[in-house]
Design a protein around this motif. Structure first.
Motif, PDB file in Angstrom:
ATOM      1  N   SER A 158      81.218 -56.146  62.485  1.00  0.00           N
ATOM      2  CA  SER A 158      81.020 -56.501  63.882  1.00  0.00           C
ATOM      3  C   SER A 158      82.277 -56.125  64.651  1.00  0.00           C
ATOM      4  O   SER A 158      83.344 -56.701  64.421  1.00  0.00           O
ATOM      5  CB  SER A 158      80.737 -57.998  64.022  1.00  0.00           C
ATOM      6  N   GLY A 159      82.162 -55.137  65.522  1.00  0.00           N
ATOM      7  CA  GLY A 159      83.318 -54.708  66.288  1.00  0.00           C
ATOM      8  C   GLY A 159      83.962 -53.475  65.708  1.00  0.00           C
ATOM      9  O   GLY A 159      83.411 -52.804  64.837  1.00  0.00           O
ATOM     10  N   PRO A 166      71.521 -54.442  64.517  1.00  0.00           N
ATOM     11  CA  PRO A 166      72.894 -54.501  65.029  1.00  0.00           C
ATOM     12  C   PRO A 166      73.084 -53.517  66.182  1.00  0.00           C
ATOM     13  O   PRO A 166      72.474 -52.447  66.216  1.00  0.00           O
ATOM     14  CB  PRO A 166      73.738 -54.074  63.810  1.00  0.00           C
ATOM     15  N   ARG A 224      75.073 -50.781  67.974  1.00  0.00           N
ATOM     16  CA  ARG A 224      76.064 -49.788  67.584  1.00  0.00           C
ATOM     17  C   ARG A 224      76.881 -49.344  68.794  1.00  0.00           C
ATOM     18  O   ARG A 224      76.364 -49.241  69.904  1.00  0.00           O
ATOM     19  CB  ARG A 224      75.386 -48.583  66.929  1.00  0.00           C
ATOM     20  N   THR A 225      78.171 -49.082  68.554  1.00  0.00           N
ATOM     21  CA  THR A 225      79.100 -48.718  69.613  1.00  0.00           C
ATOM     22  C   THR A 225      79.324 -47.218  69.622  1.00  0.00           C
ATOM     23  O   THR A 225      79.580 -46.608  68.574  1.00  0.00           O
ATOM     24  CB  THR A 225      80.453 -49.429  69.415  1.00  0.00           C
ATOM     25  N   GLN A 272      78.787 -49.503  60.935  1.00  0.00           N
ATOM     26  CA  GLN A 272      78.706 -50.501  62.000  1.00  0.00           C
ATOM     27  C   GLN A 272      77.654 -51.562  61.695  1.00  0.00           C
ATOM     28  O   GLN A 272      77.742 -52.692  62.176  1.00  0.00           O
ATOM     29  CB  GLN A 272      78.386 -49.830  63.336  1.00  0.00           C
ATOM     30  N   ASP A 273      76.654 -51.196  60.887  1.00  0.00           N
ATOM     31  CA  ASP A 273      75.639 -52.177  60.504  1.00  0.00           C
ATOM     32  C   ASP A 273      76.214 -53.267  59.604  1.00  0.00           C
ATOM     33  O   ASP A 273      75.591 -54.311  59.413  1.00  0.00           O
ATOM     34  CB  ASP A 273      74.485 -51.481  59.772  1.00  0.00           C
TER      35      ASP A 273
END
Length: 216
Positions: free
Chosen positions: A102-103, A85, A87-88, A98-99
């Protein structure tokens, strides 16, 4: 970040290090330790002890065809690689969380559960459940007790109950002895990650009636 005052218990850290916790609890612990230097250091000590125990444990023989069977599974696509995934940076949701989502906060499909409170249920194993809760500032969660263990990690804002104030990074560990009415502090909406291994015990009739539909 403000100083974290409420930490994980030793049994939770030991269980995480040993791999004996439900997936939902593992997620809360993993998320908290990315925010908390104290618990991260304590976990490292438990993992070191676990490593020493493994070194002292007698080796166990495996089947002669174990390697060939594993390679066959890989070749047949049973362990196909999946992309990691993305990550932000600077997200309210720490990396481990975050894994699973989504978002960020405003991109999730929140579901109203009453009283202005919303939830987003995460997909984990069936032995416990975990969800994100969005509680508007100044809003109270219905008075309730617990039939098992509940871990509540604050990701944004804060909440207070009869015992204390829980701010960003703090985790409240609740069990059958605790009855409380959490209230989100003024300011930002309170965003929490909450894991339970048994349904809550609501004291009011309306929350009990709604419980079967919201699954908490």
């Amino acid at each position: 970040m403000k100083q974290i005052k409420h930490h994980l218990t030793e049994p939770l850290l030991m269980g995480y290090a040993a791999g004996t916790l439900p997936e939902a609890f593992n997620l809360v612990v993993a998320t908290h330790i990315t925010m908390c230097d104290t618990c991260r250091a304590a976990l490292a000590e438990y993992e070191a002890v676990g490593g020493e125990v493994m070194l002292e444990t007698d080796p166990v023989d495996v089947a002669e065809d174990a390697l060939a069977a594993t390679l066959a599974l890989i070749e047949n696509g049973r362990f196909a690689e999946t992309p990691a995934p993305v990550r932000t940076q600077n997200s309210v949701f720490p990396g481990p969380l975050q894994d699973y989502v989504s978002g960020d906060i405003d991109s999730l499909k929140w579901r109203k559960v009453g009283g202005g409170v919303s939830q987003f249920v995460l997909n984990t194993s069936d032995d416990a459940s975990v969800r994100l809760l969005r509680i508007p500032a100044g809003t109270a969660v219905p008075d309730h007790g617990h039939q098992g263990t509940e871990l509540t990690l604050v990701l944004q804002g804060a909440f207070m109950d009869e015992d204390d104030l829980f701010a960003t990074g703090d985790v409240e560990v609740a069990n059958e002895d605790l009855n409380h009415t959490p209230v989100a502090a003024e300011g930002l909406d309170c965003i929490c990650l909450a894991a339970t291994d048994a349904p809550l015990r609501f004291n009011g009739f309306v929350p009990r009636l709604a419980q079967r539909f919201i699954g908490i």
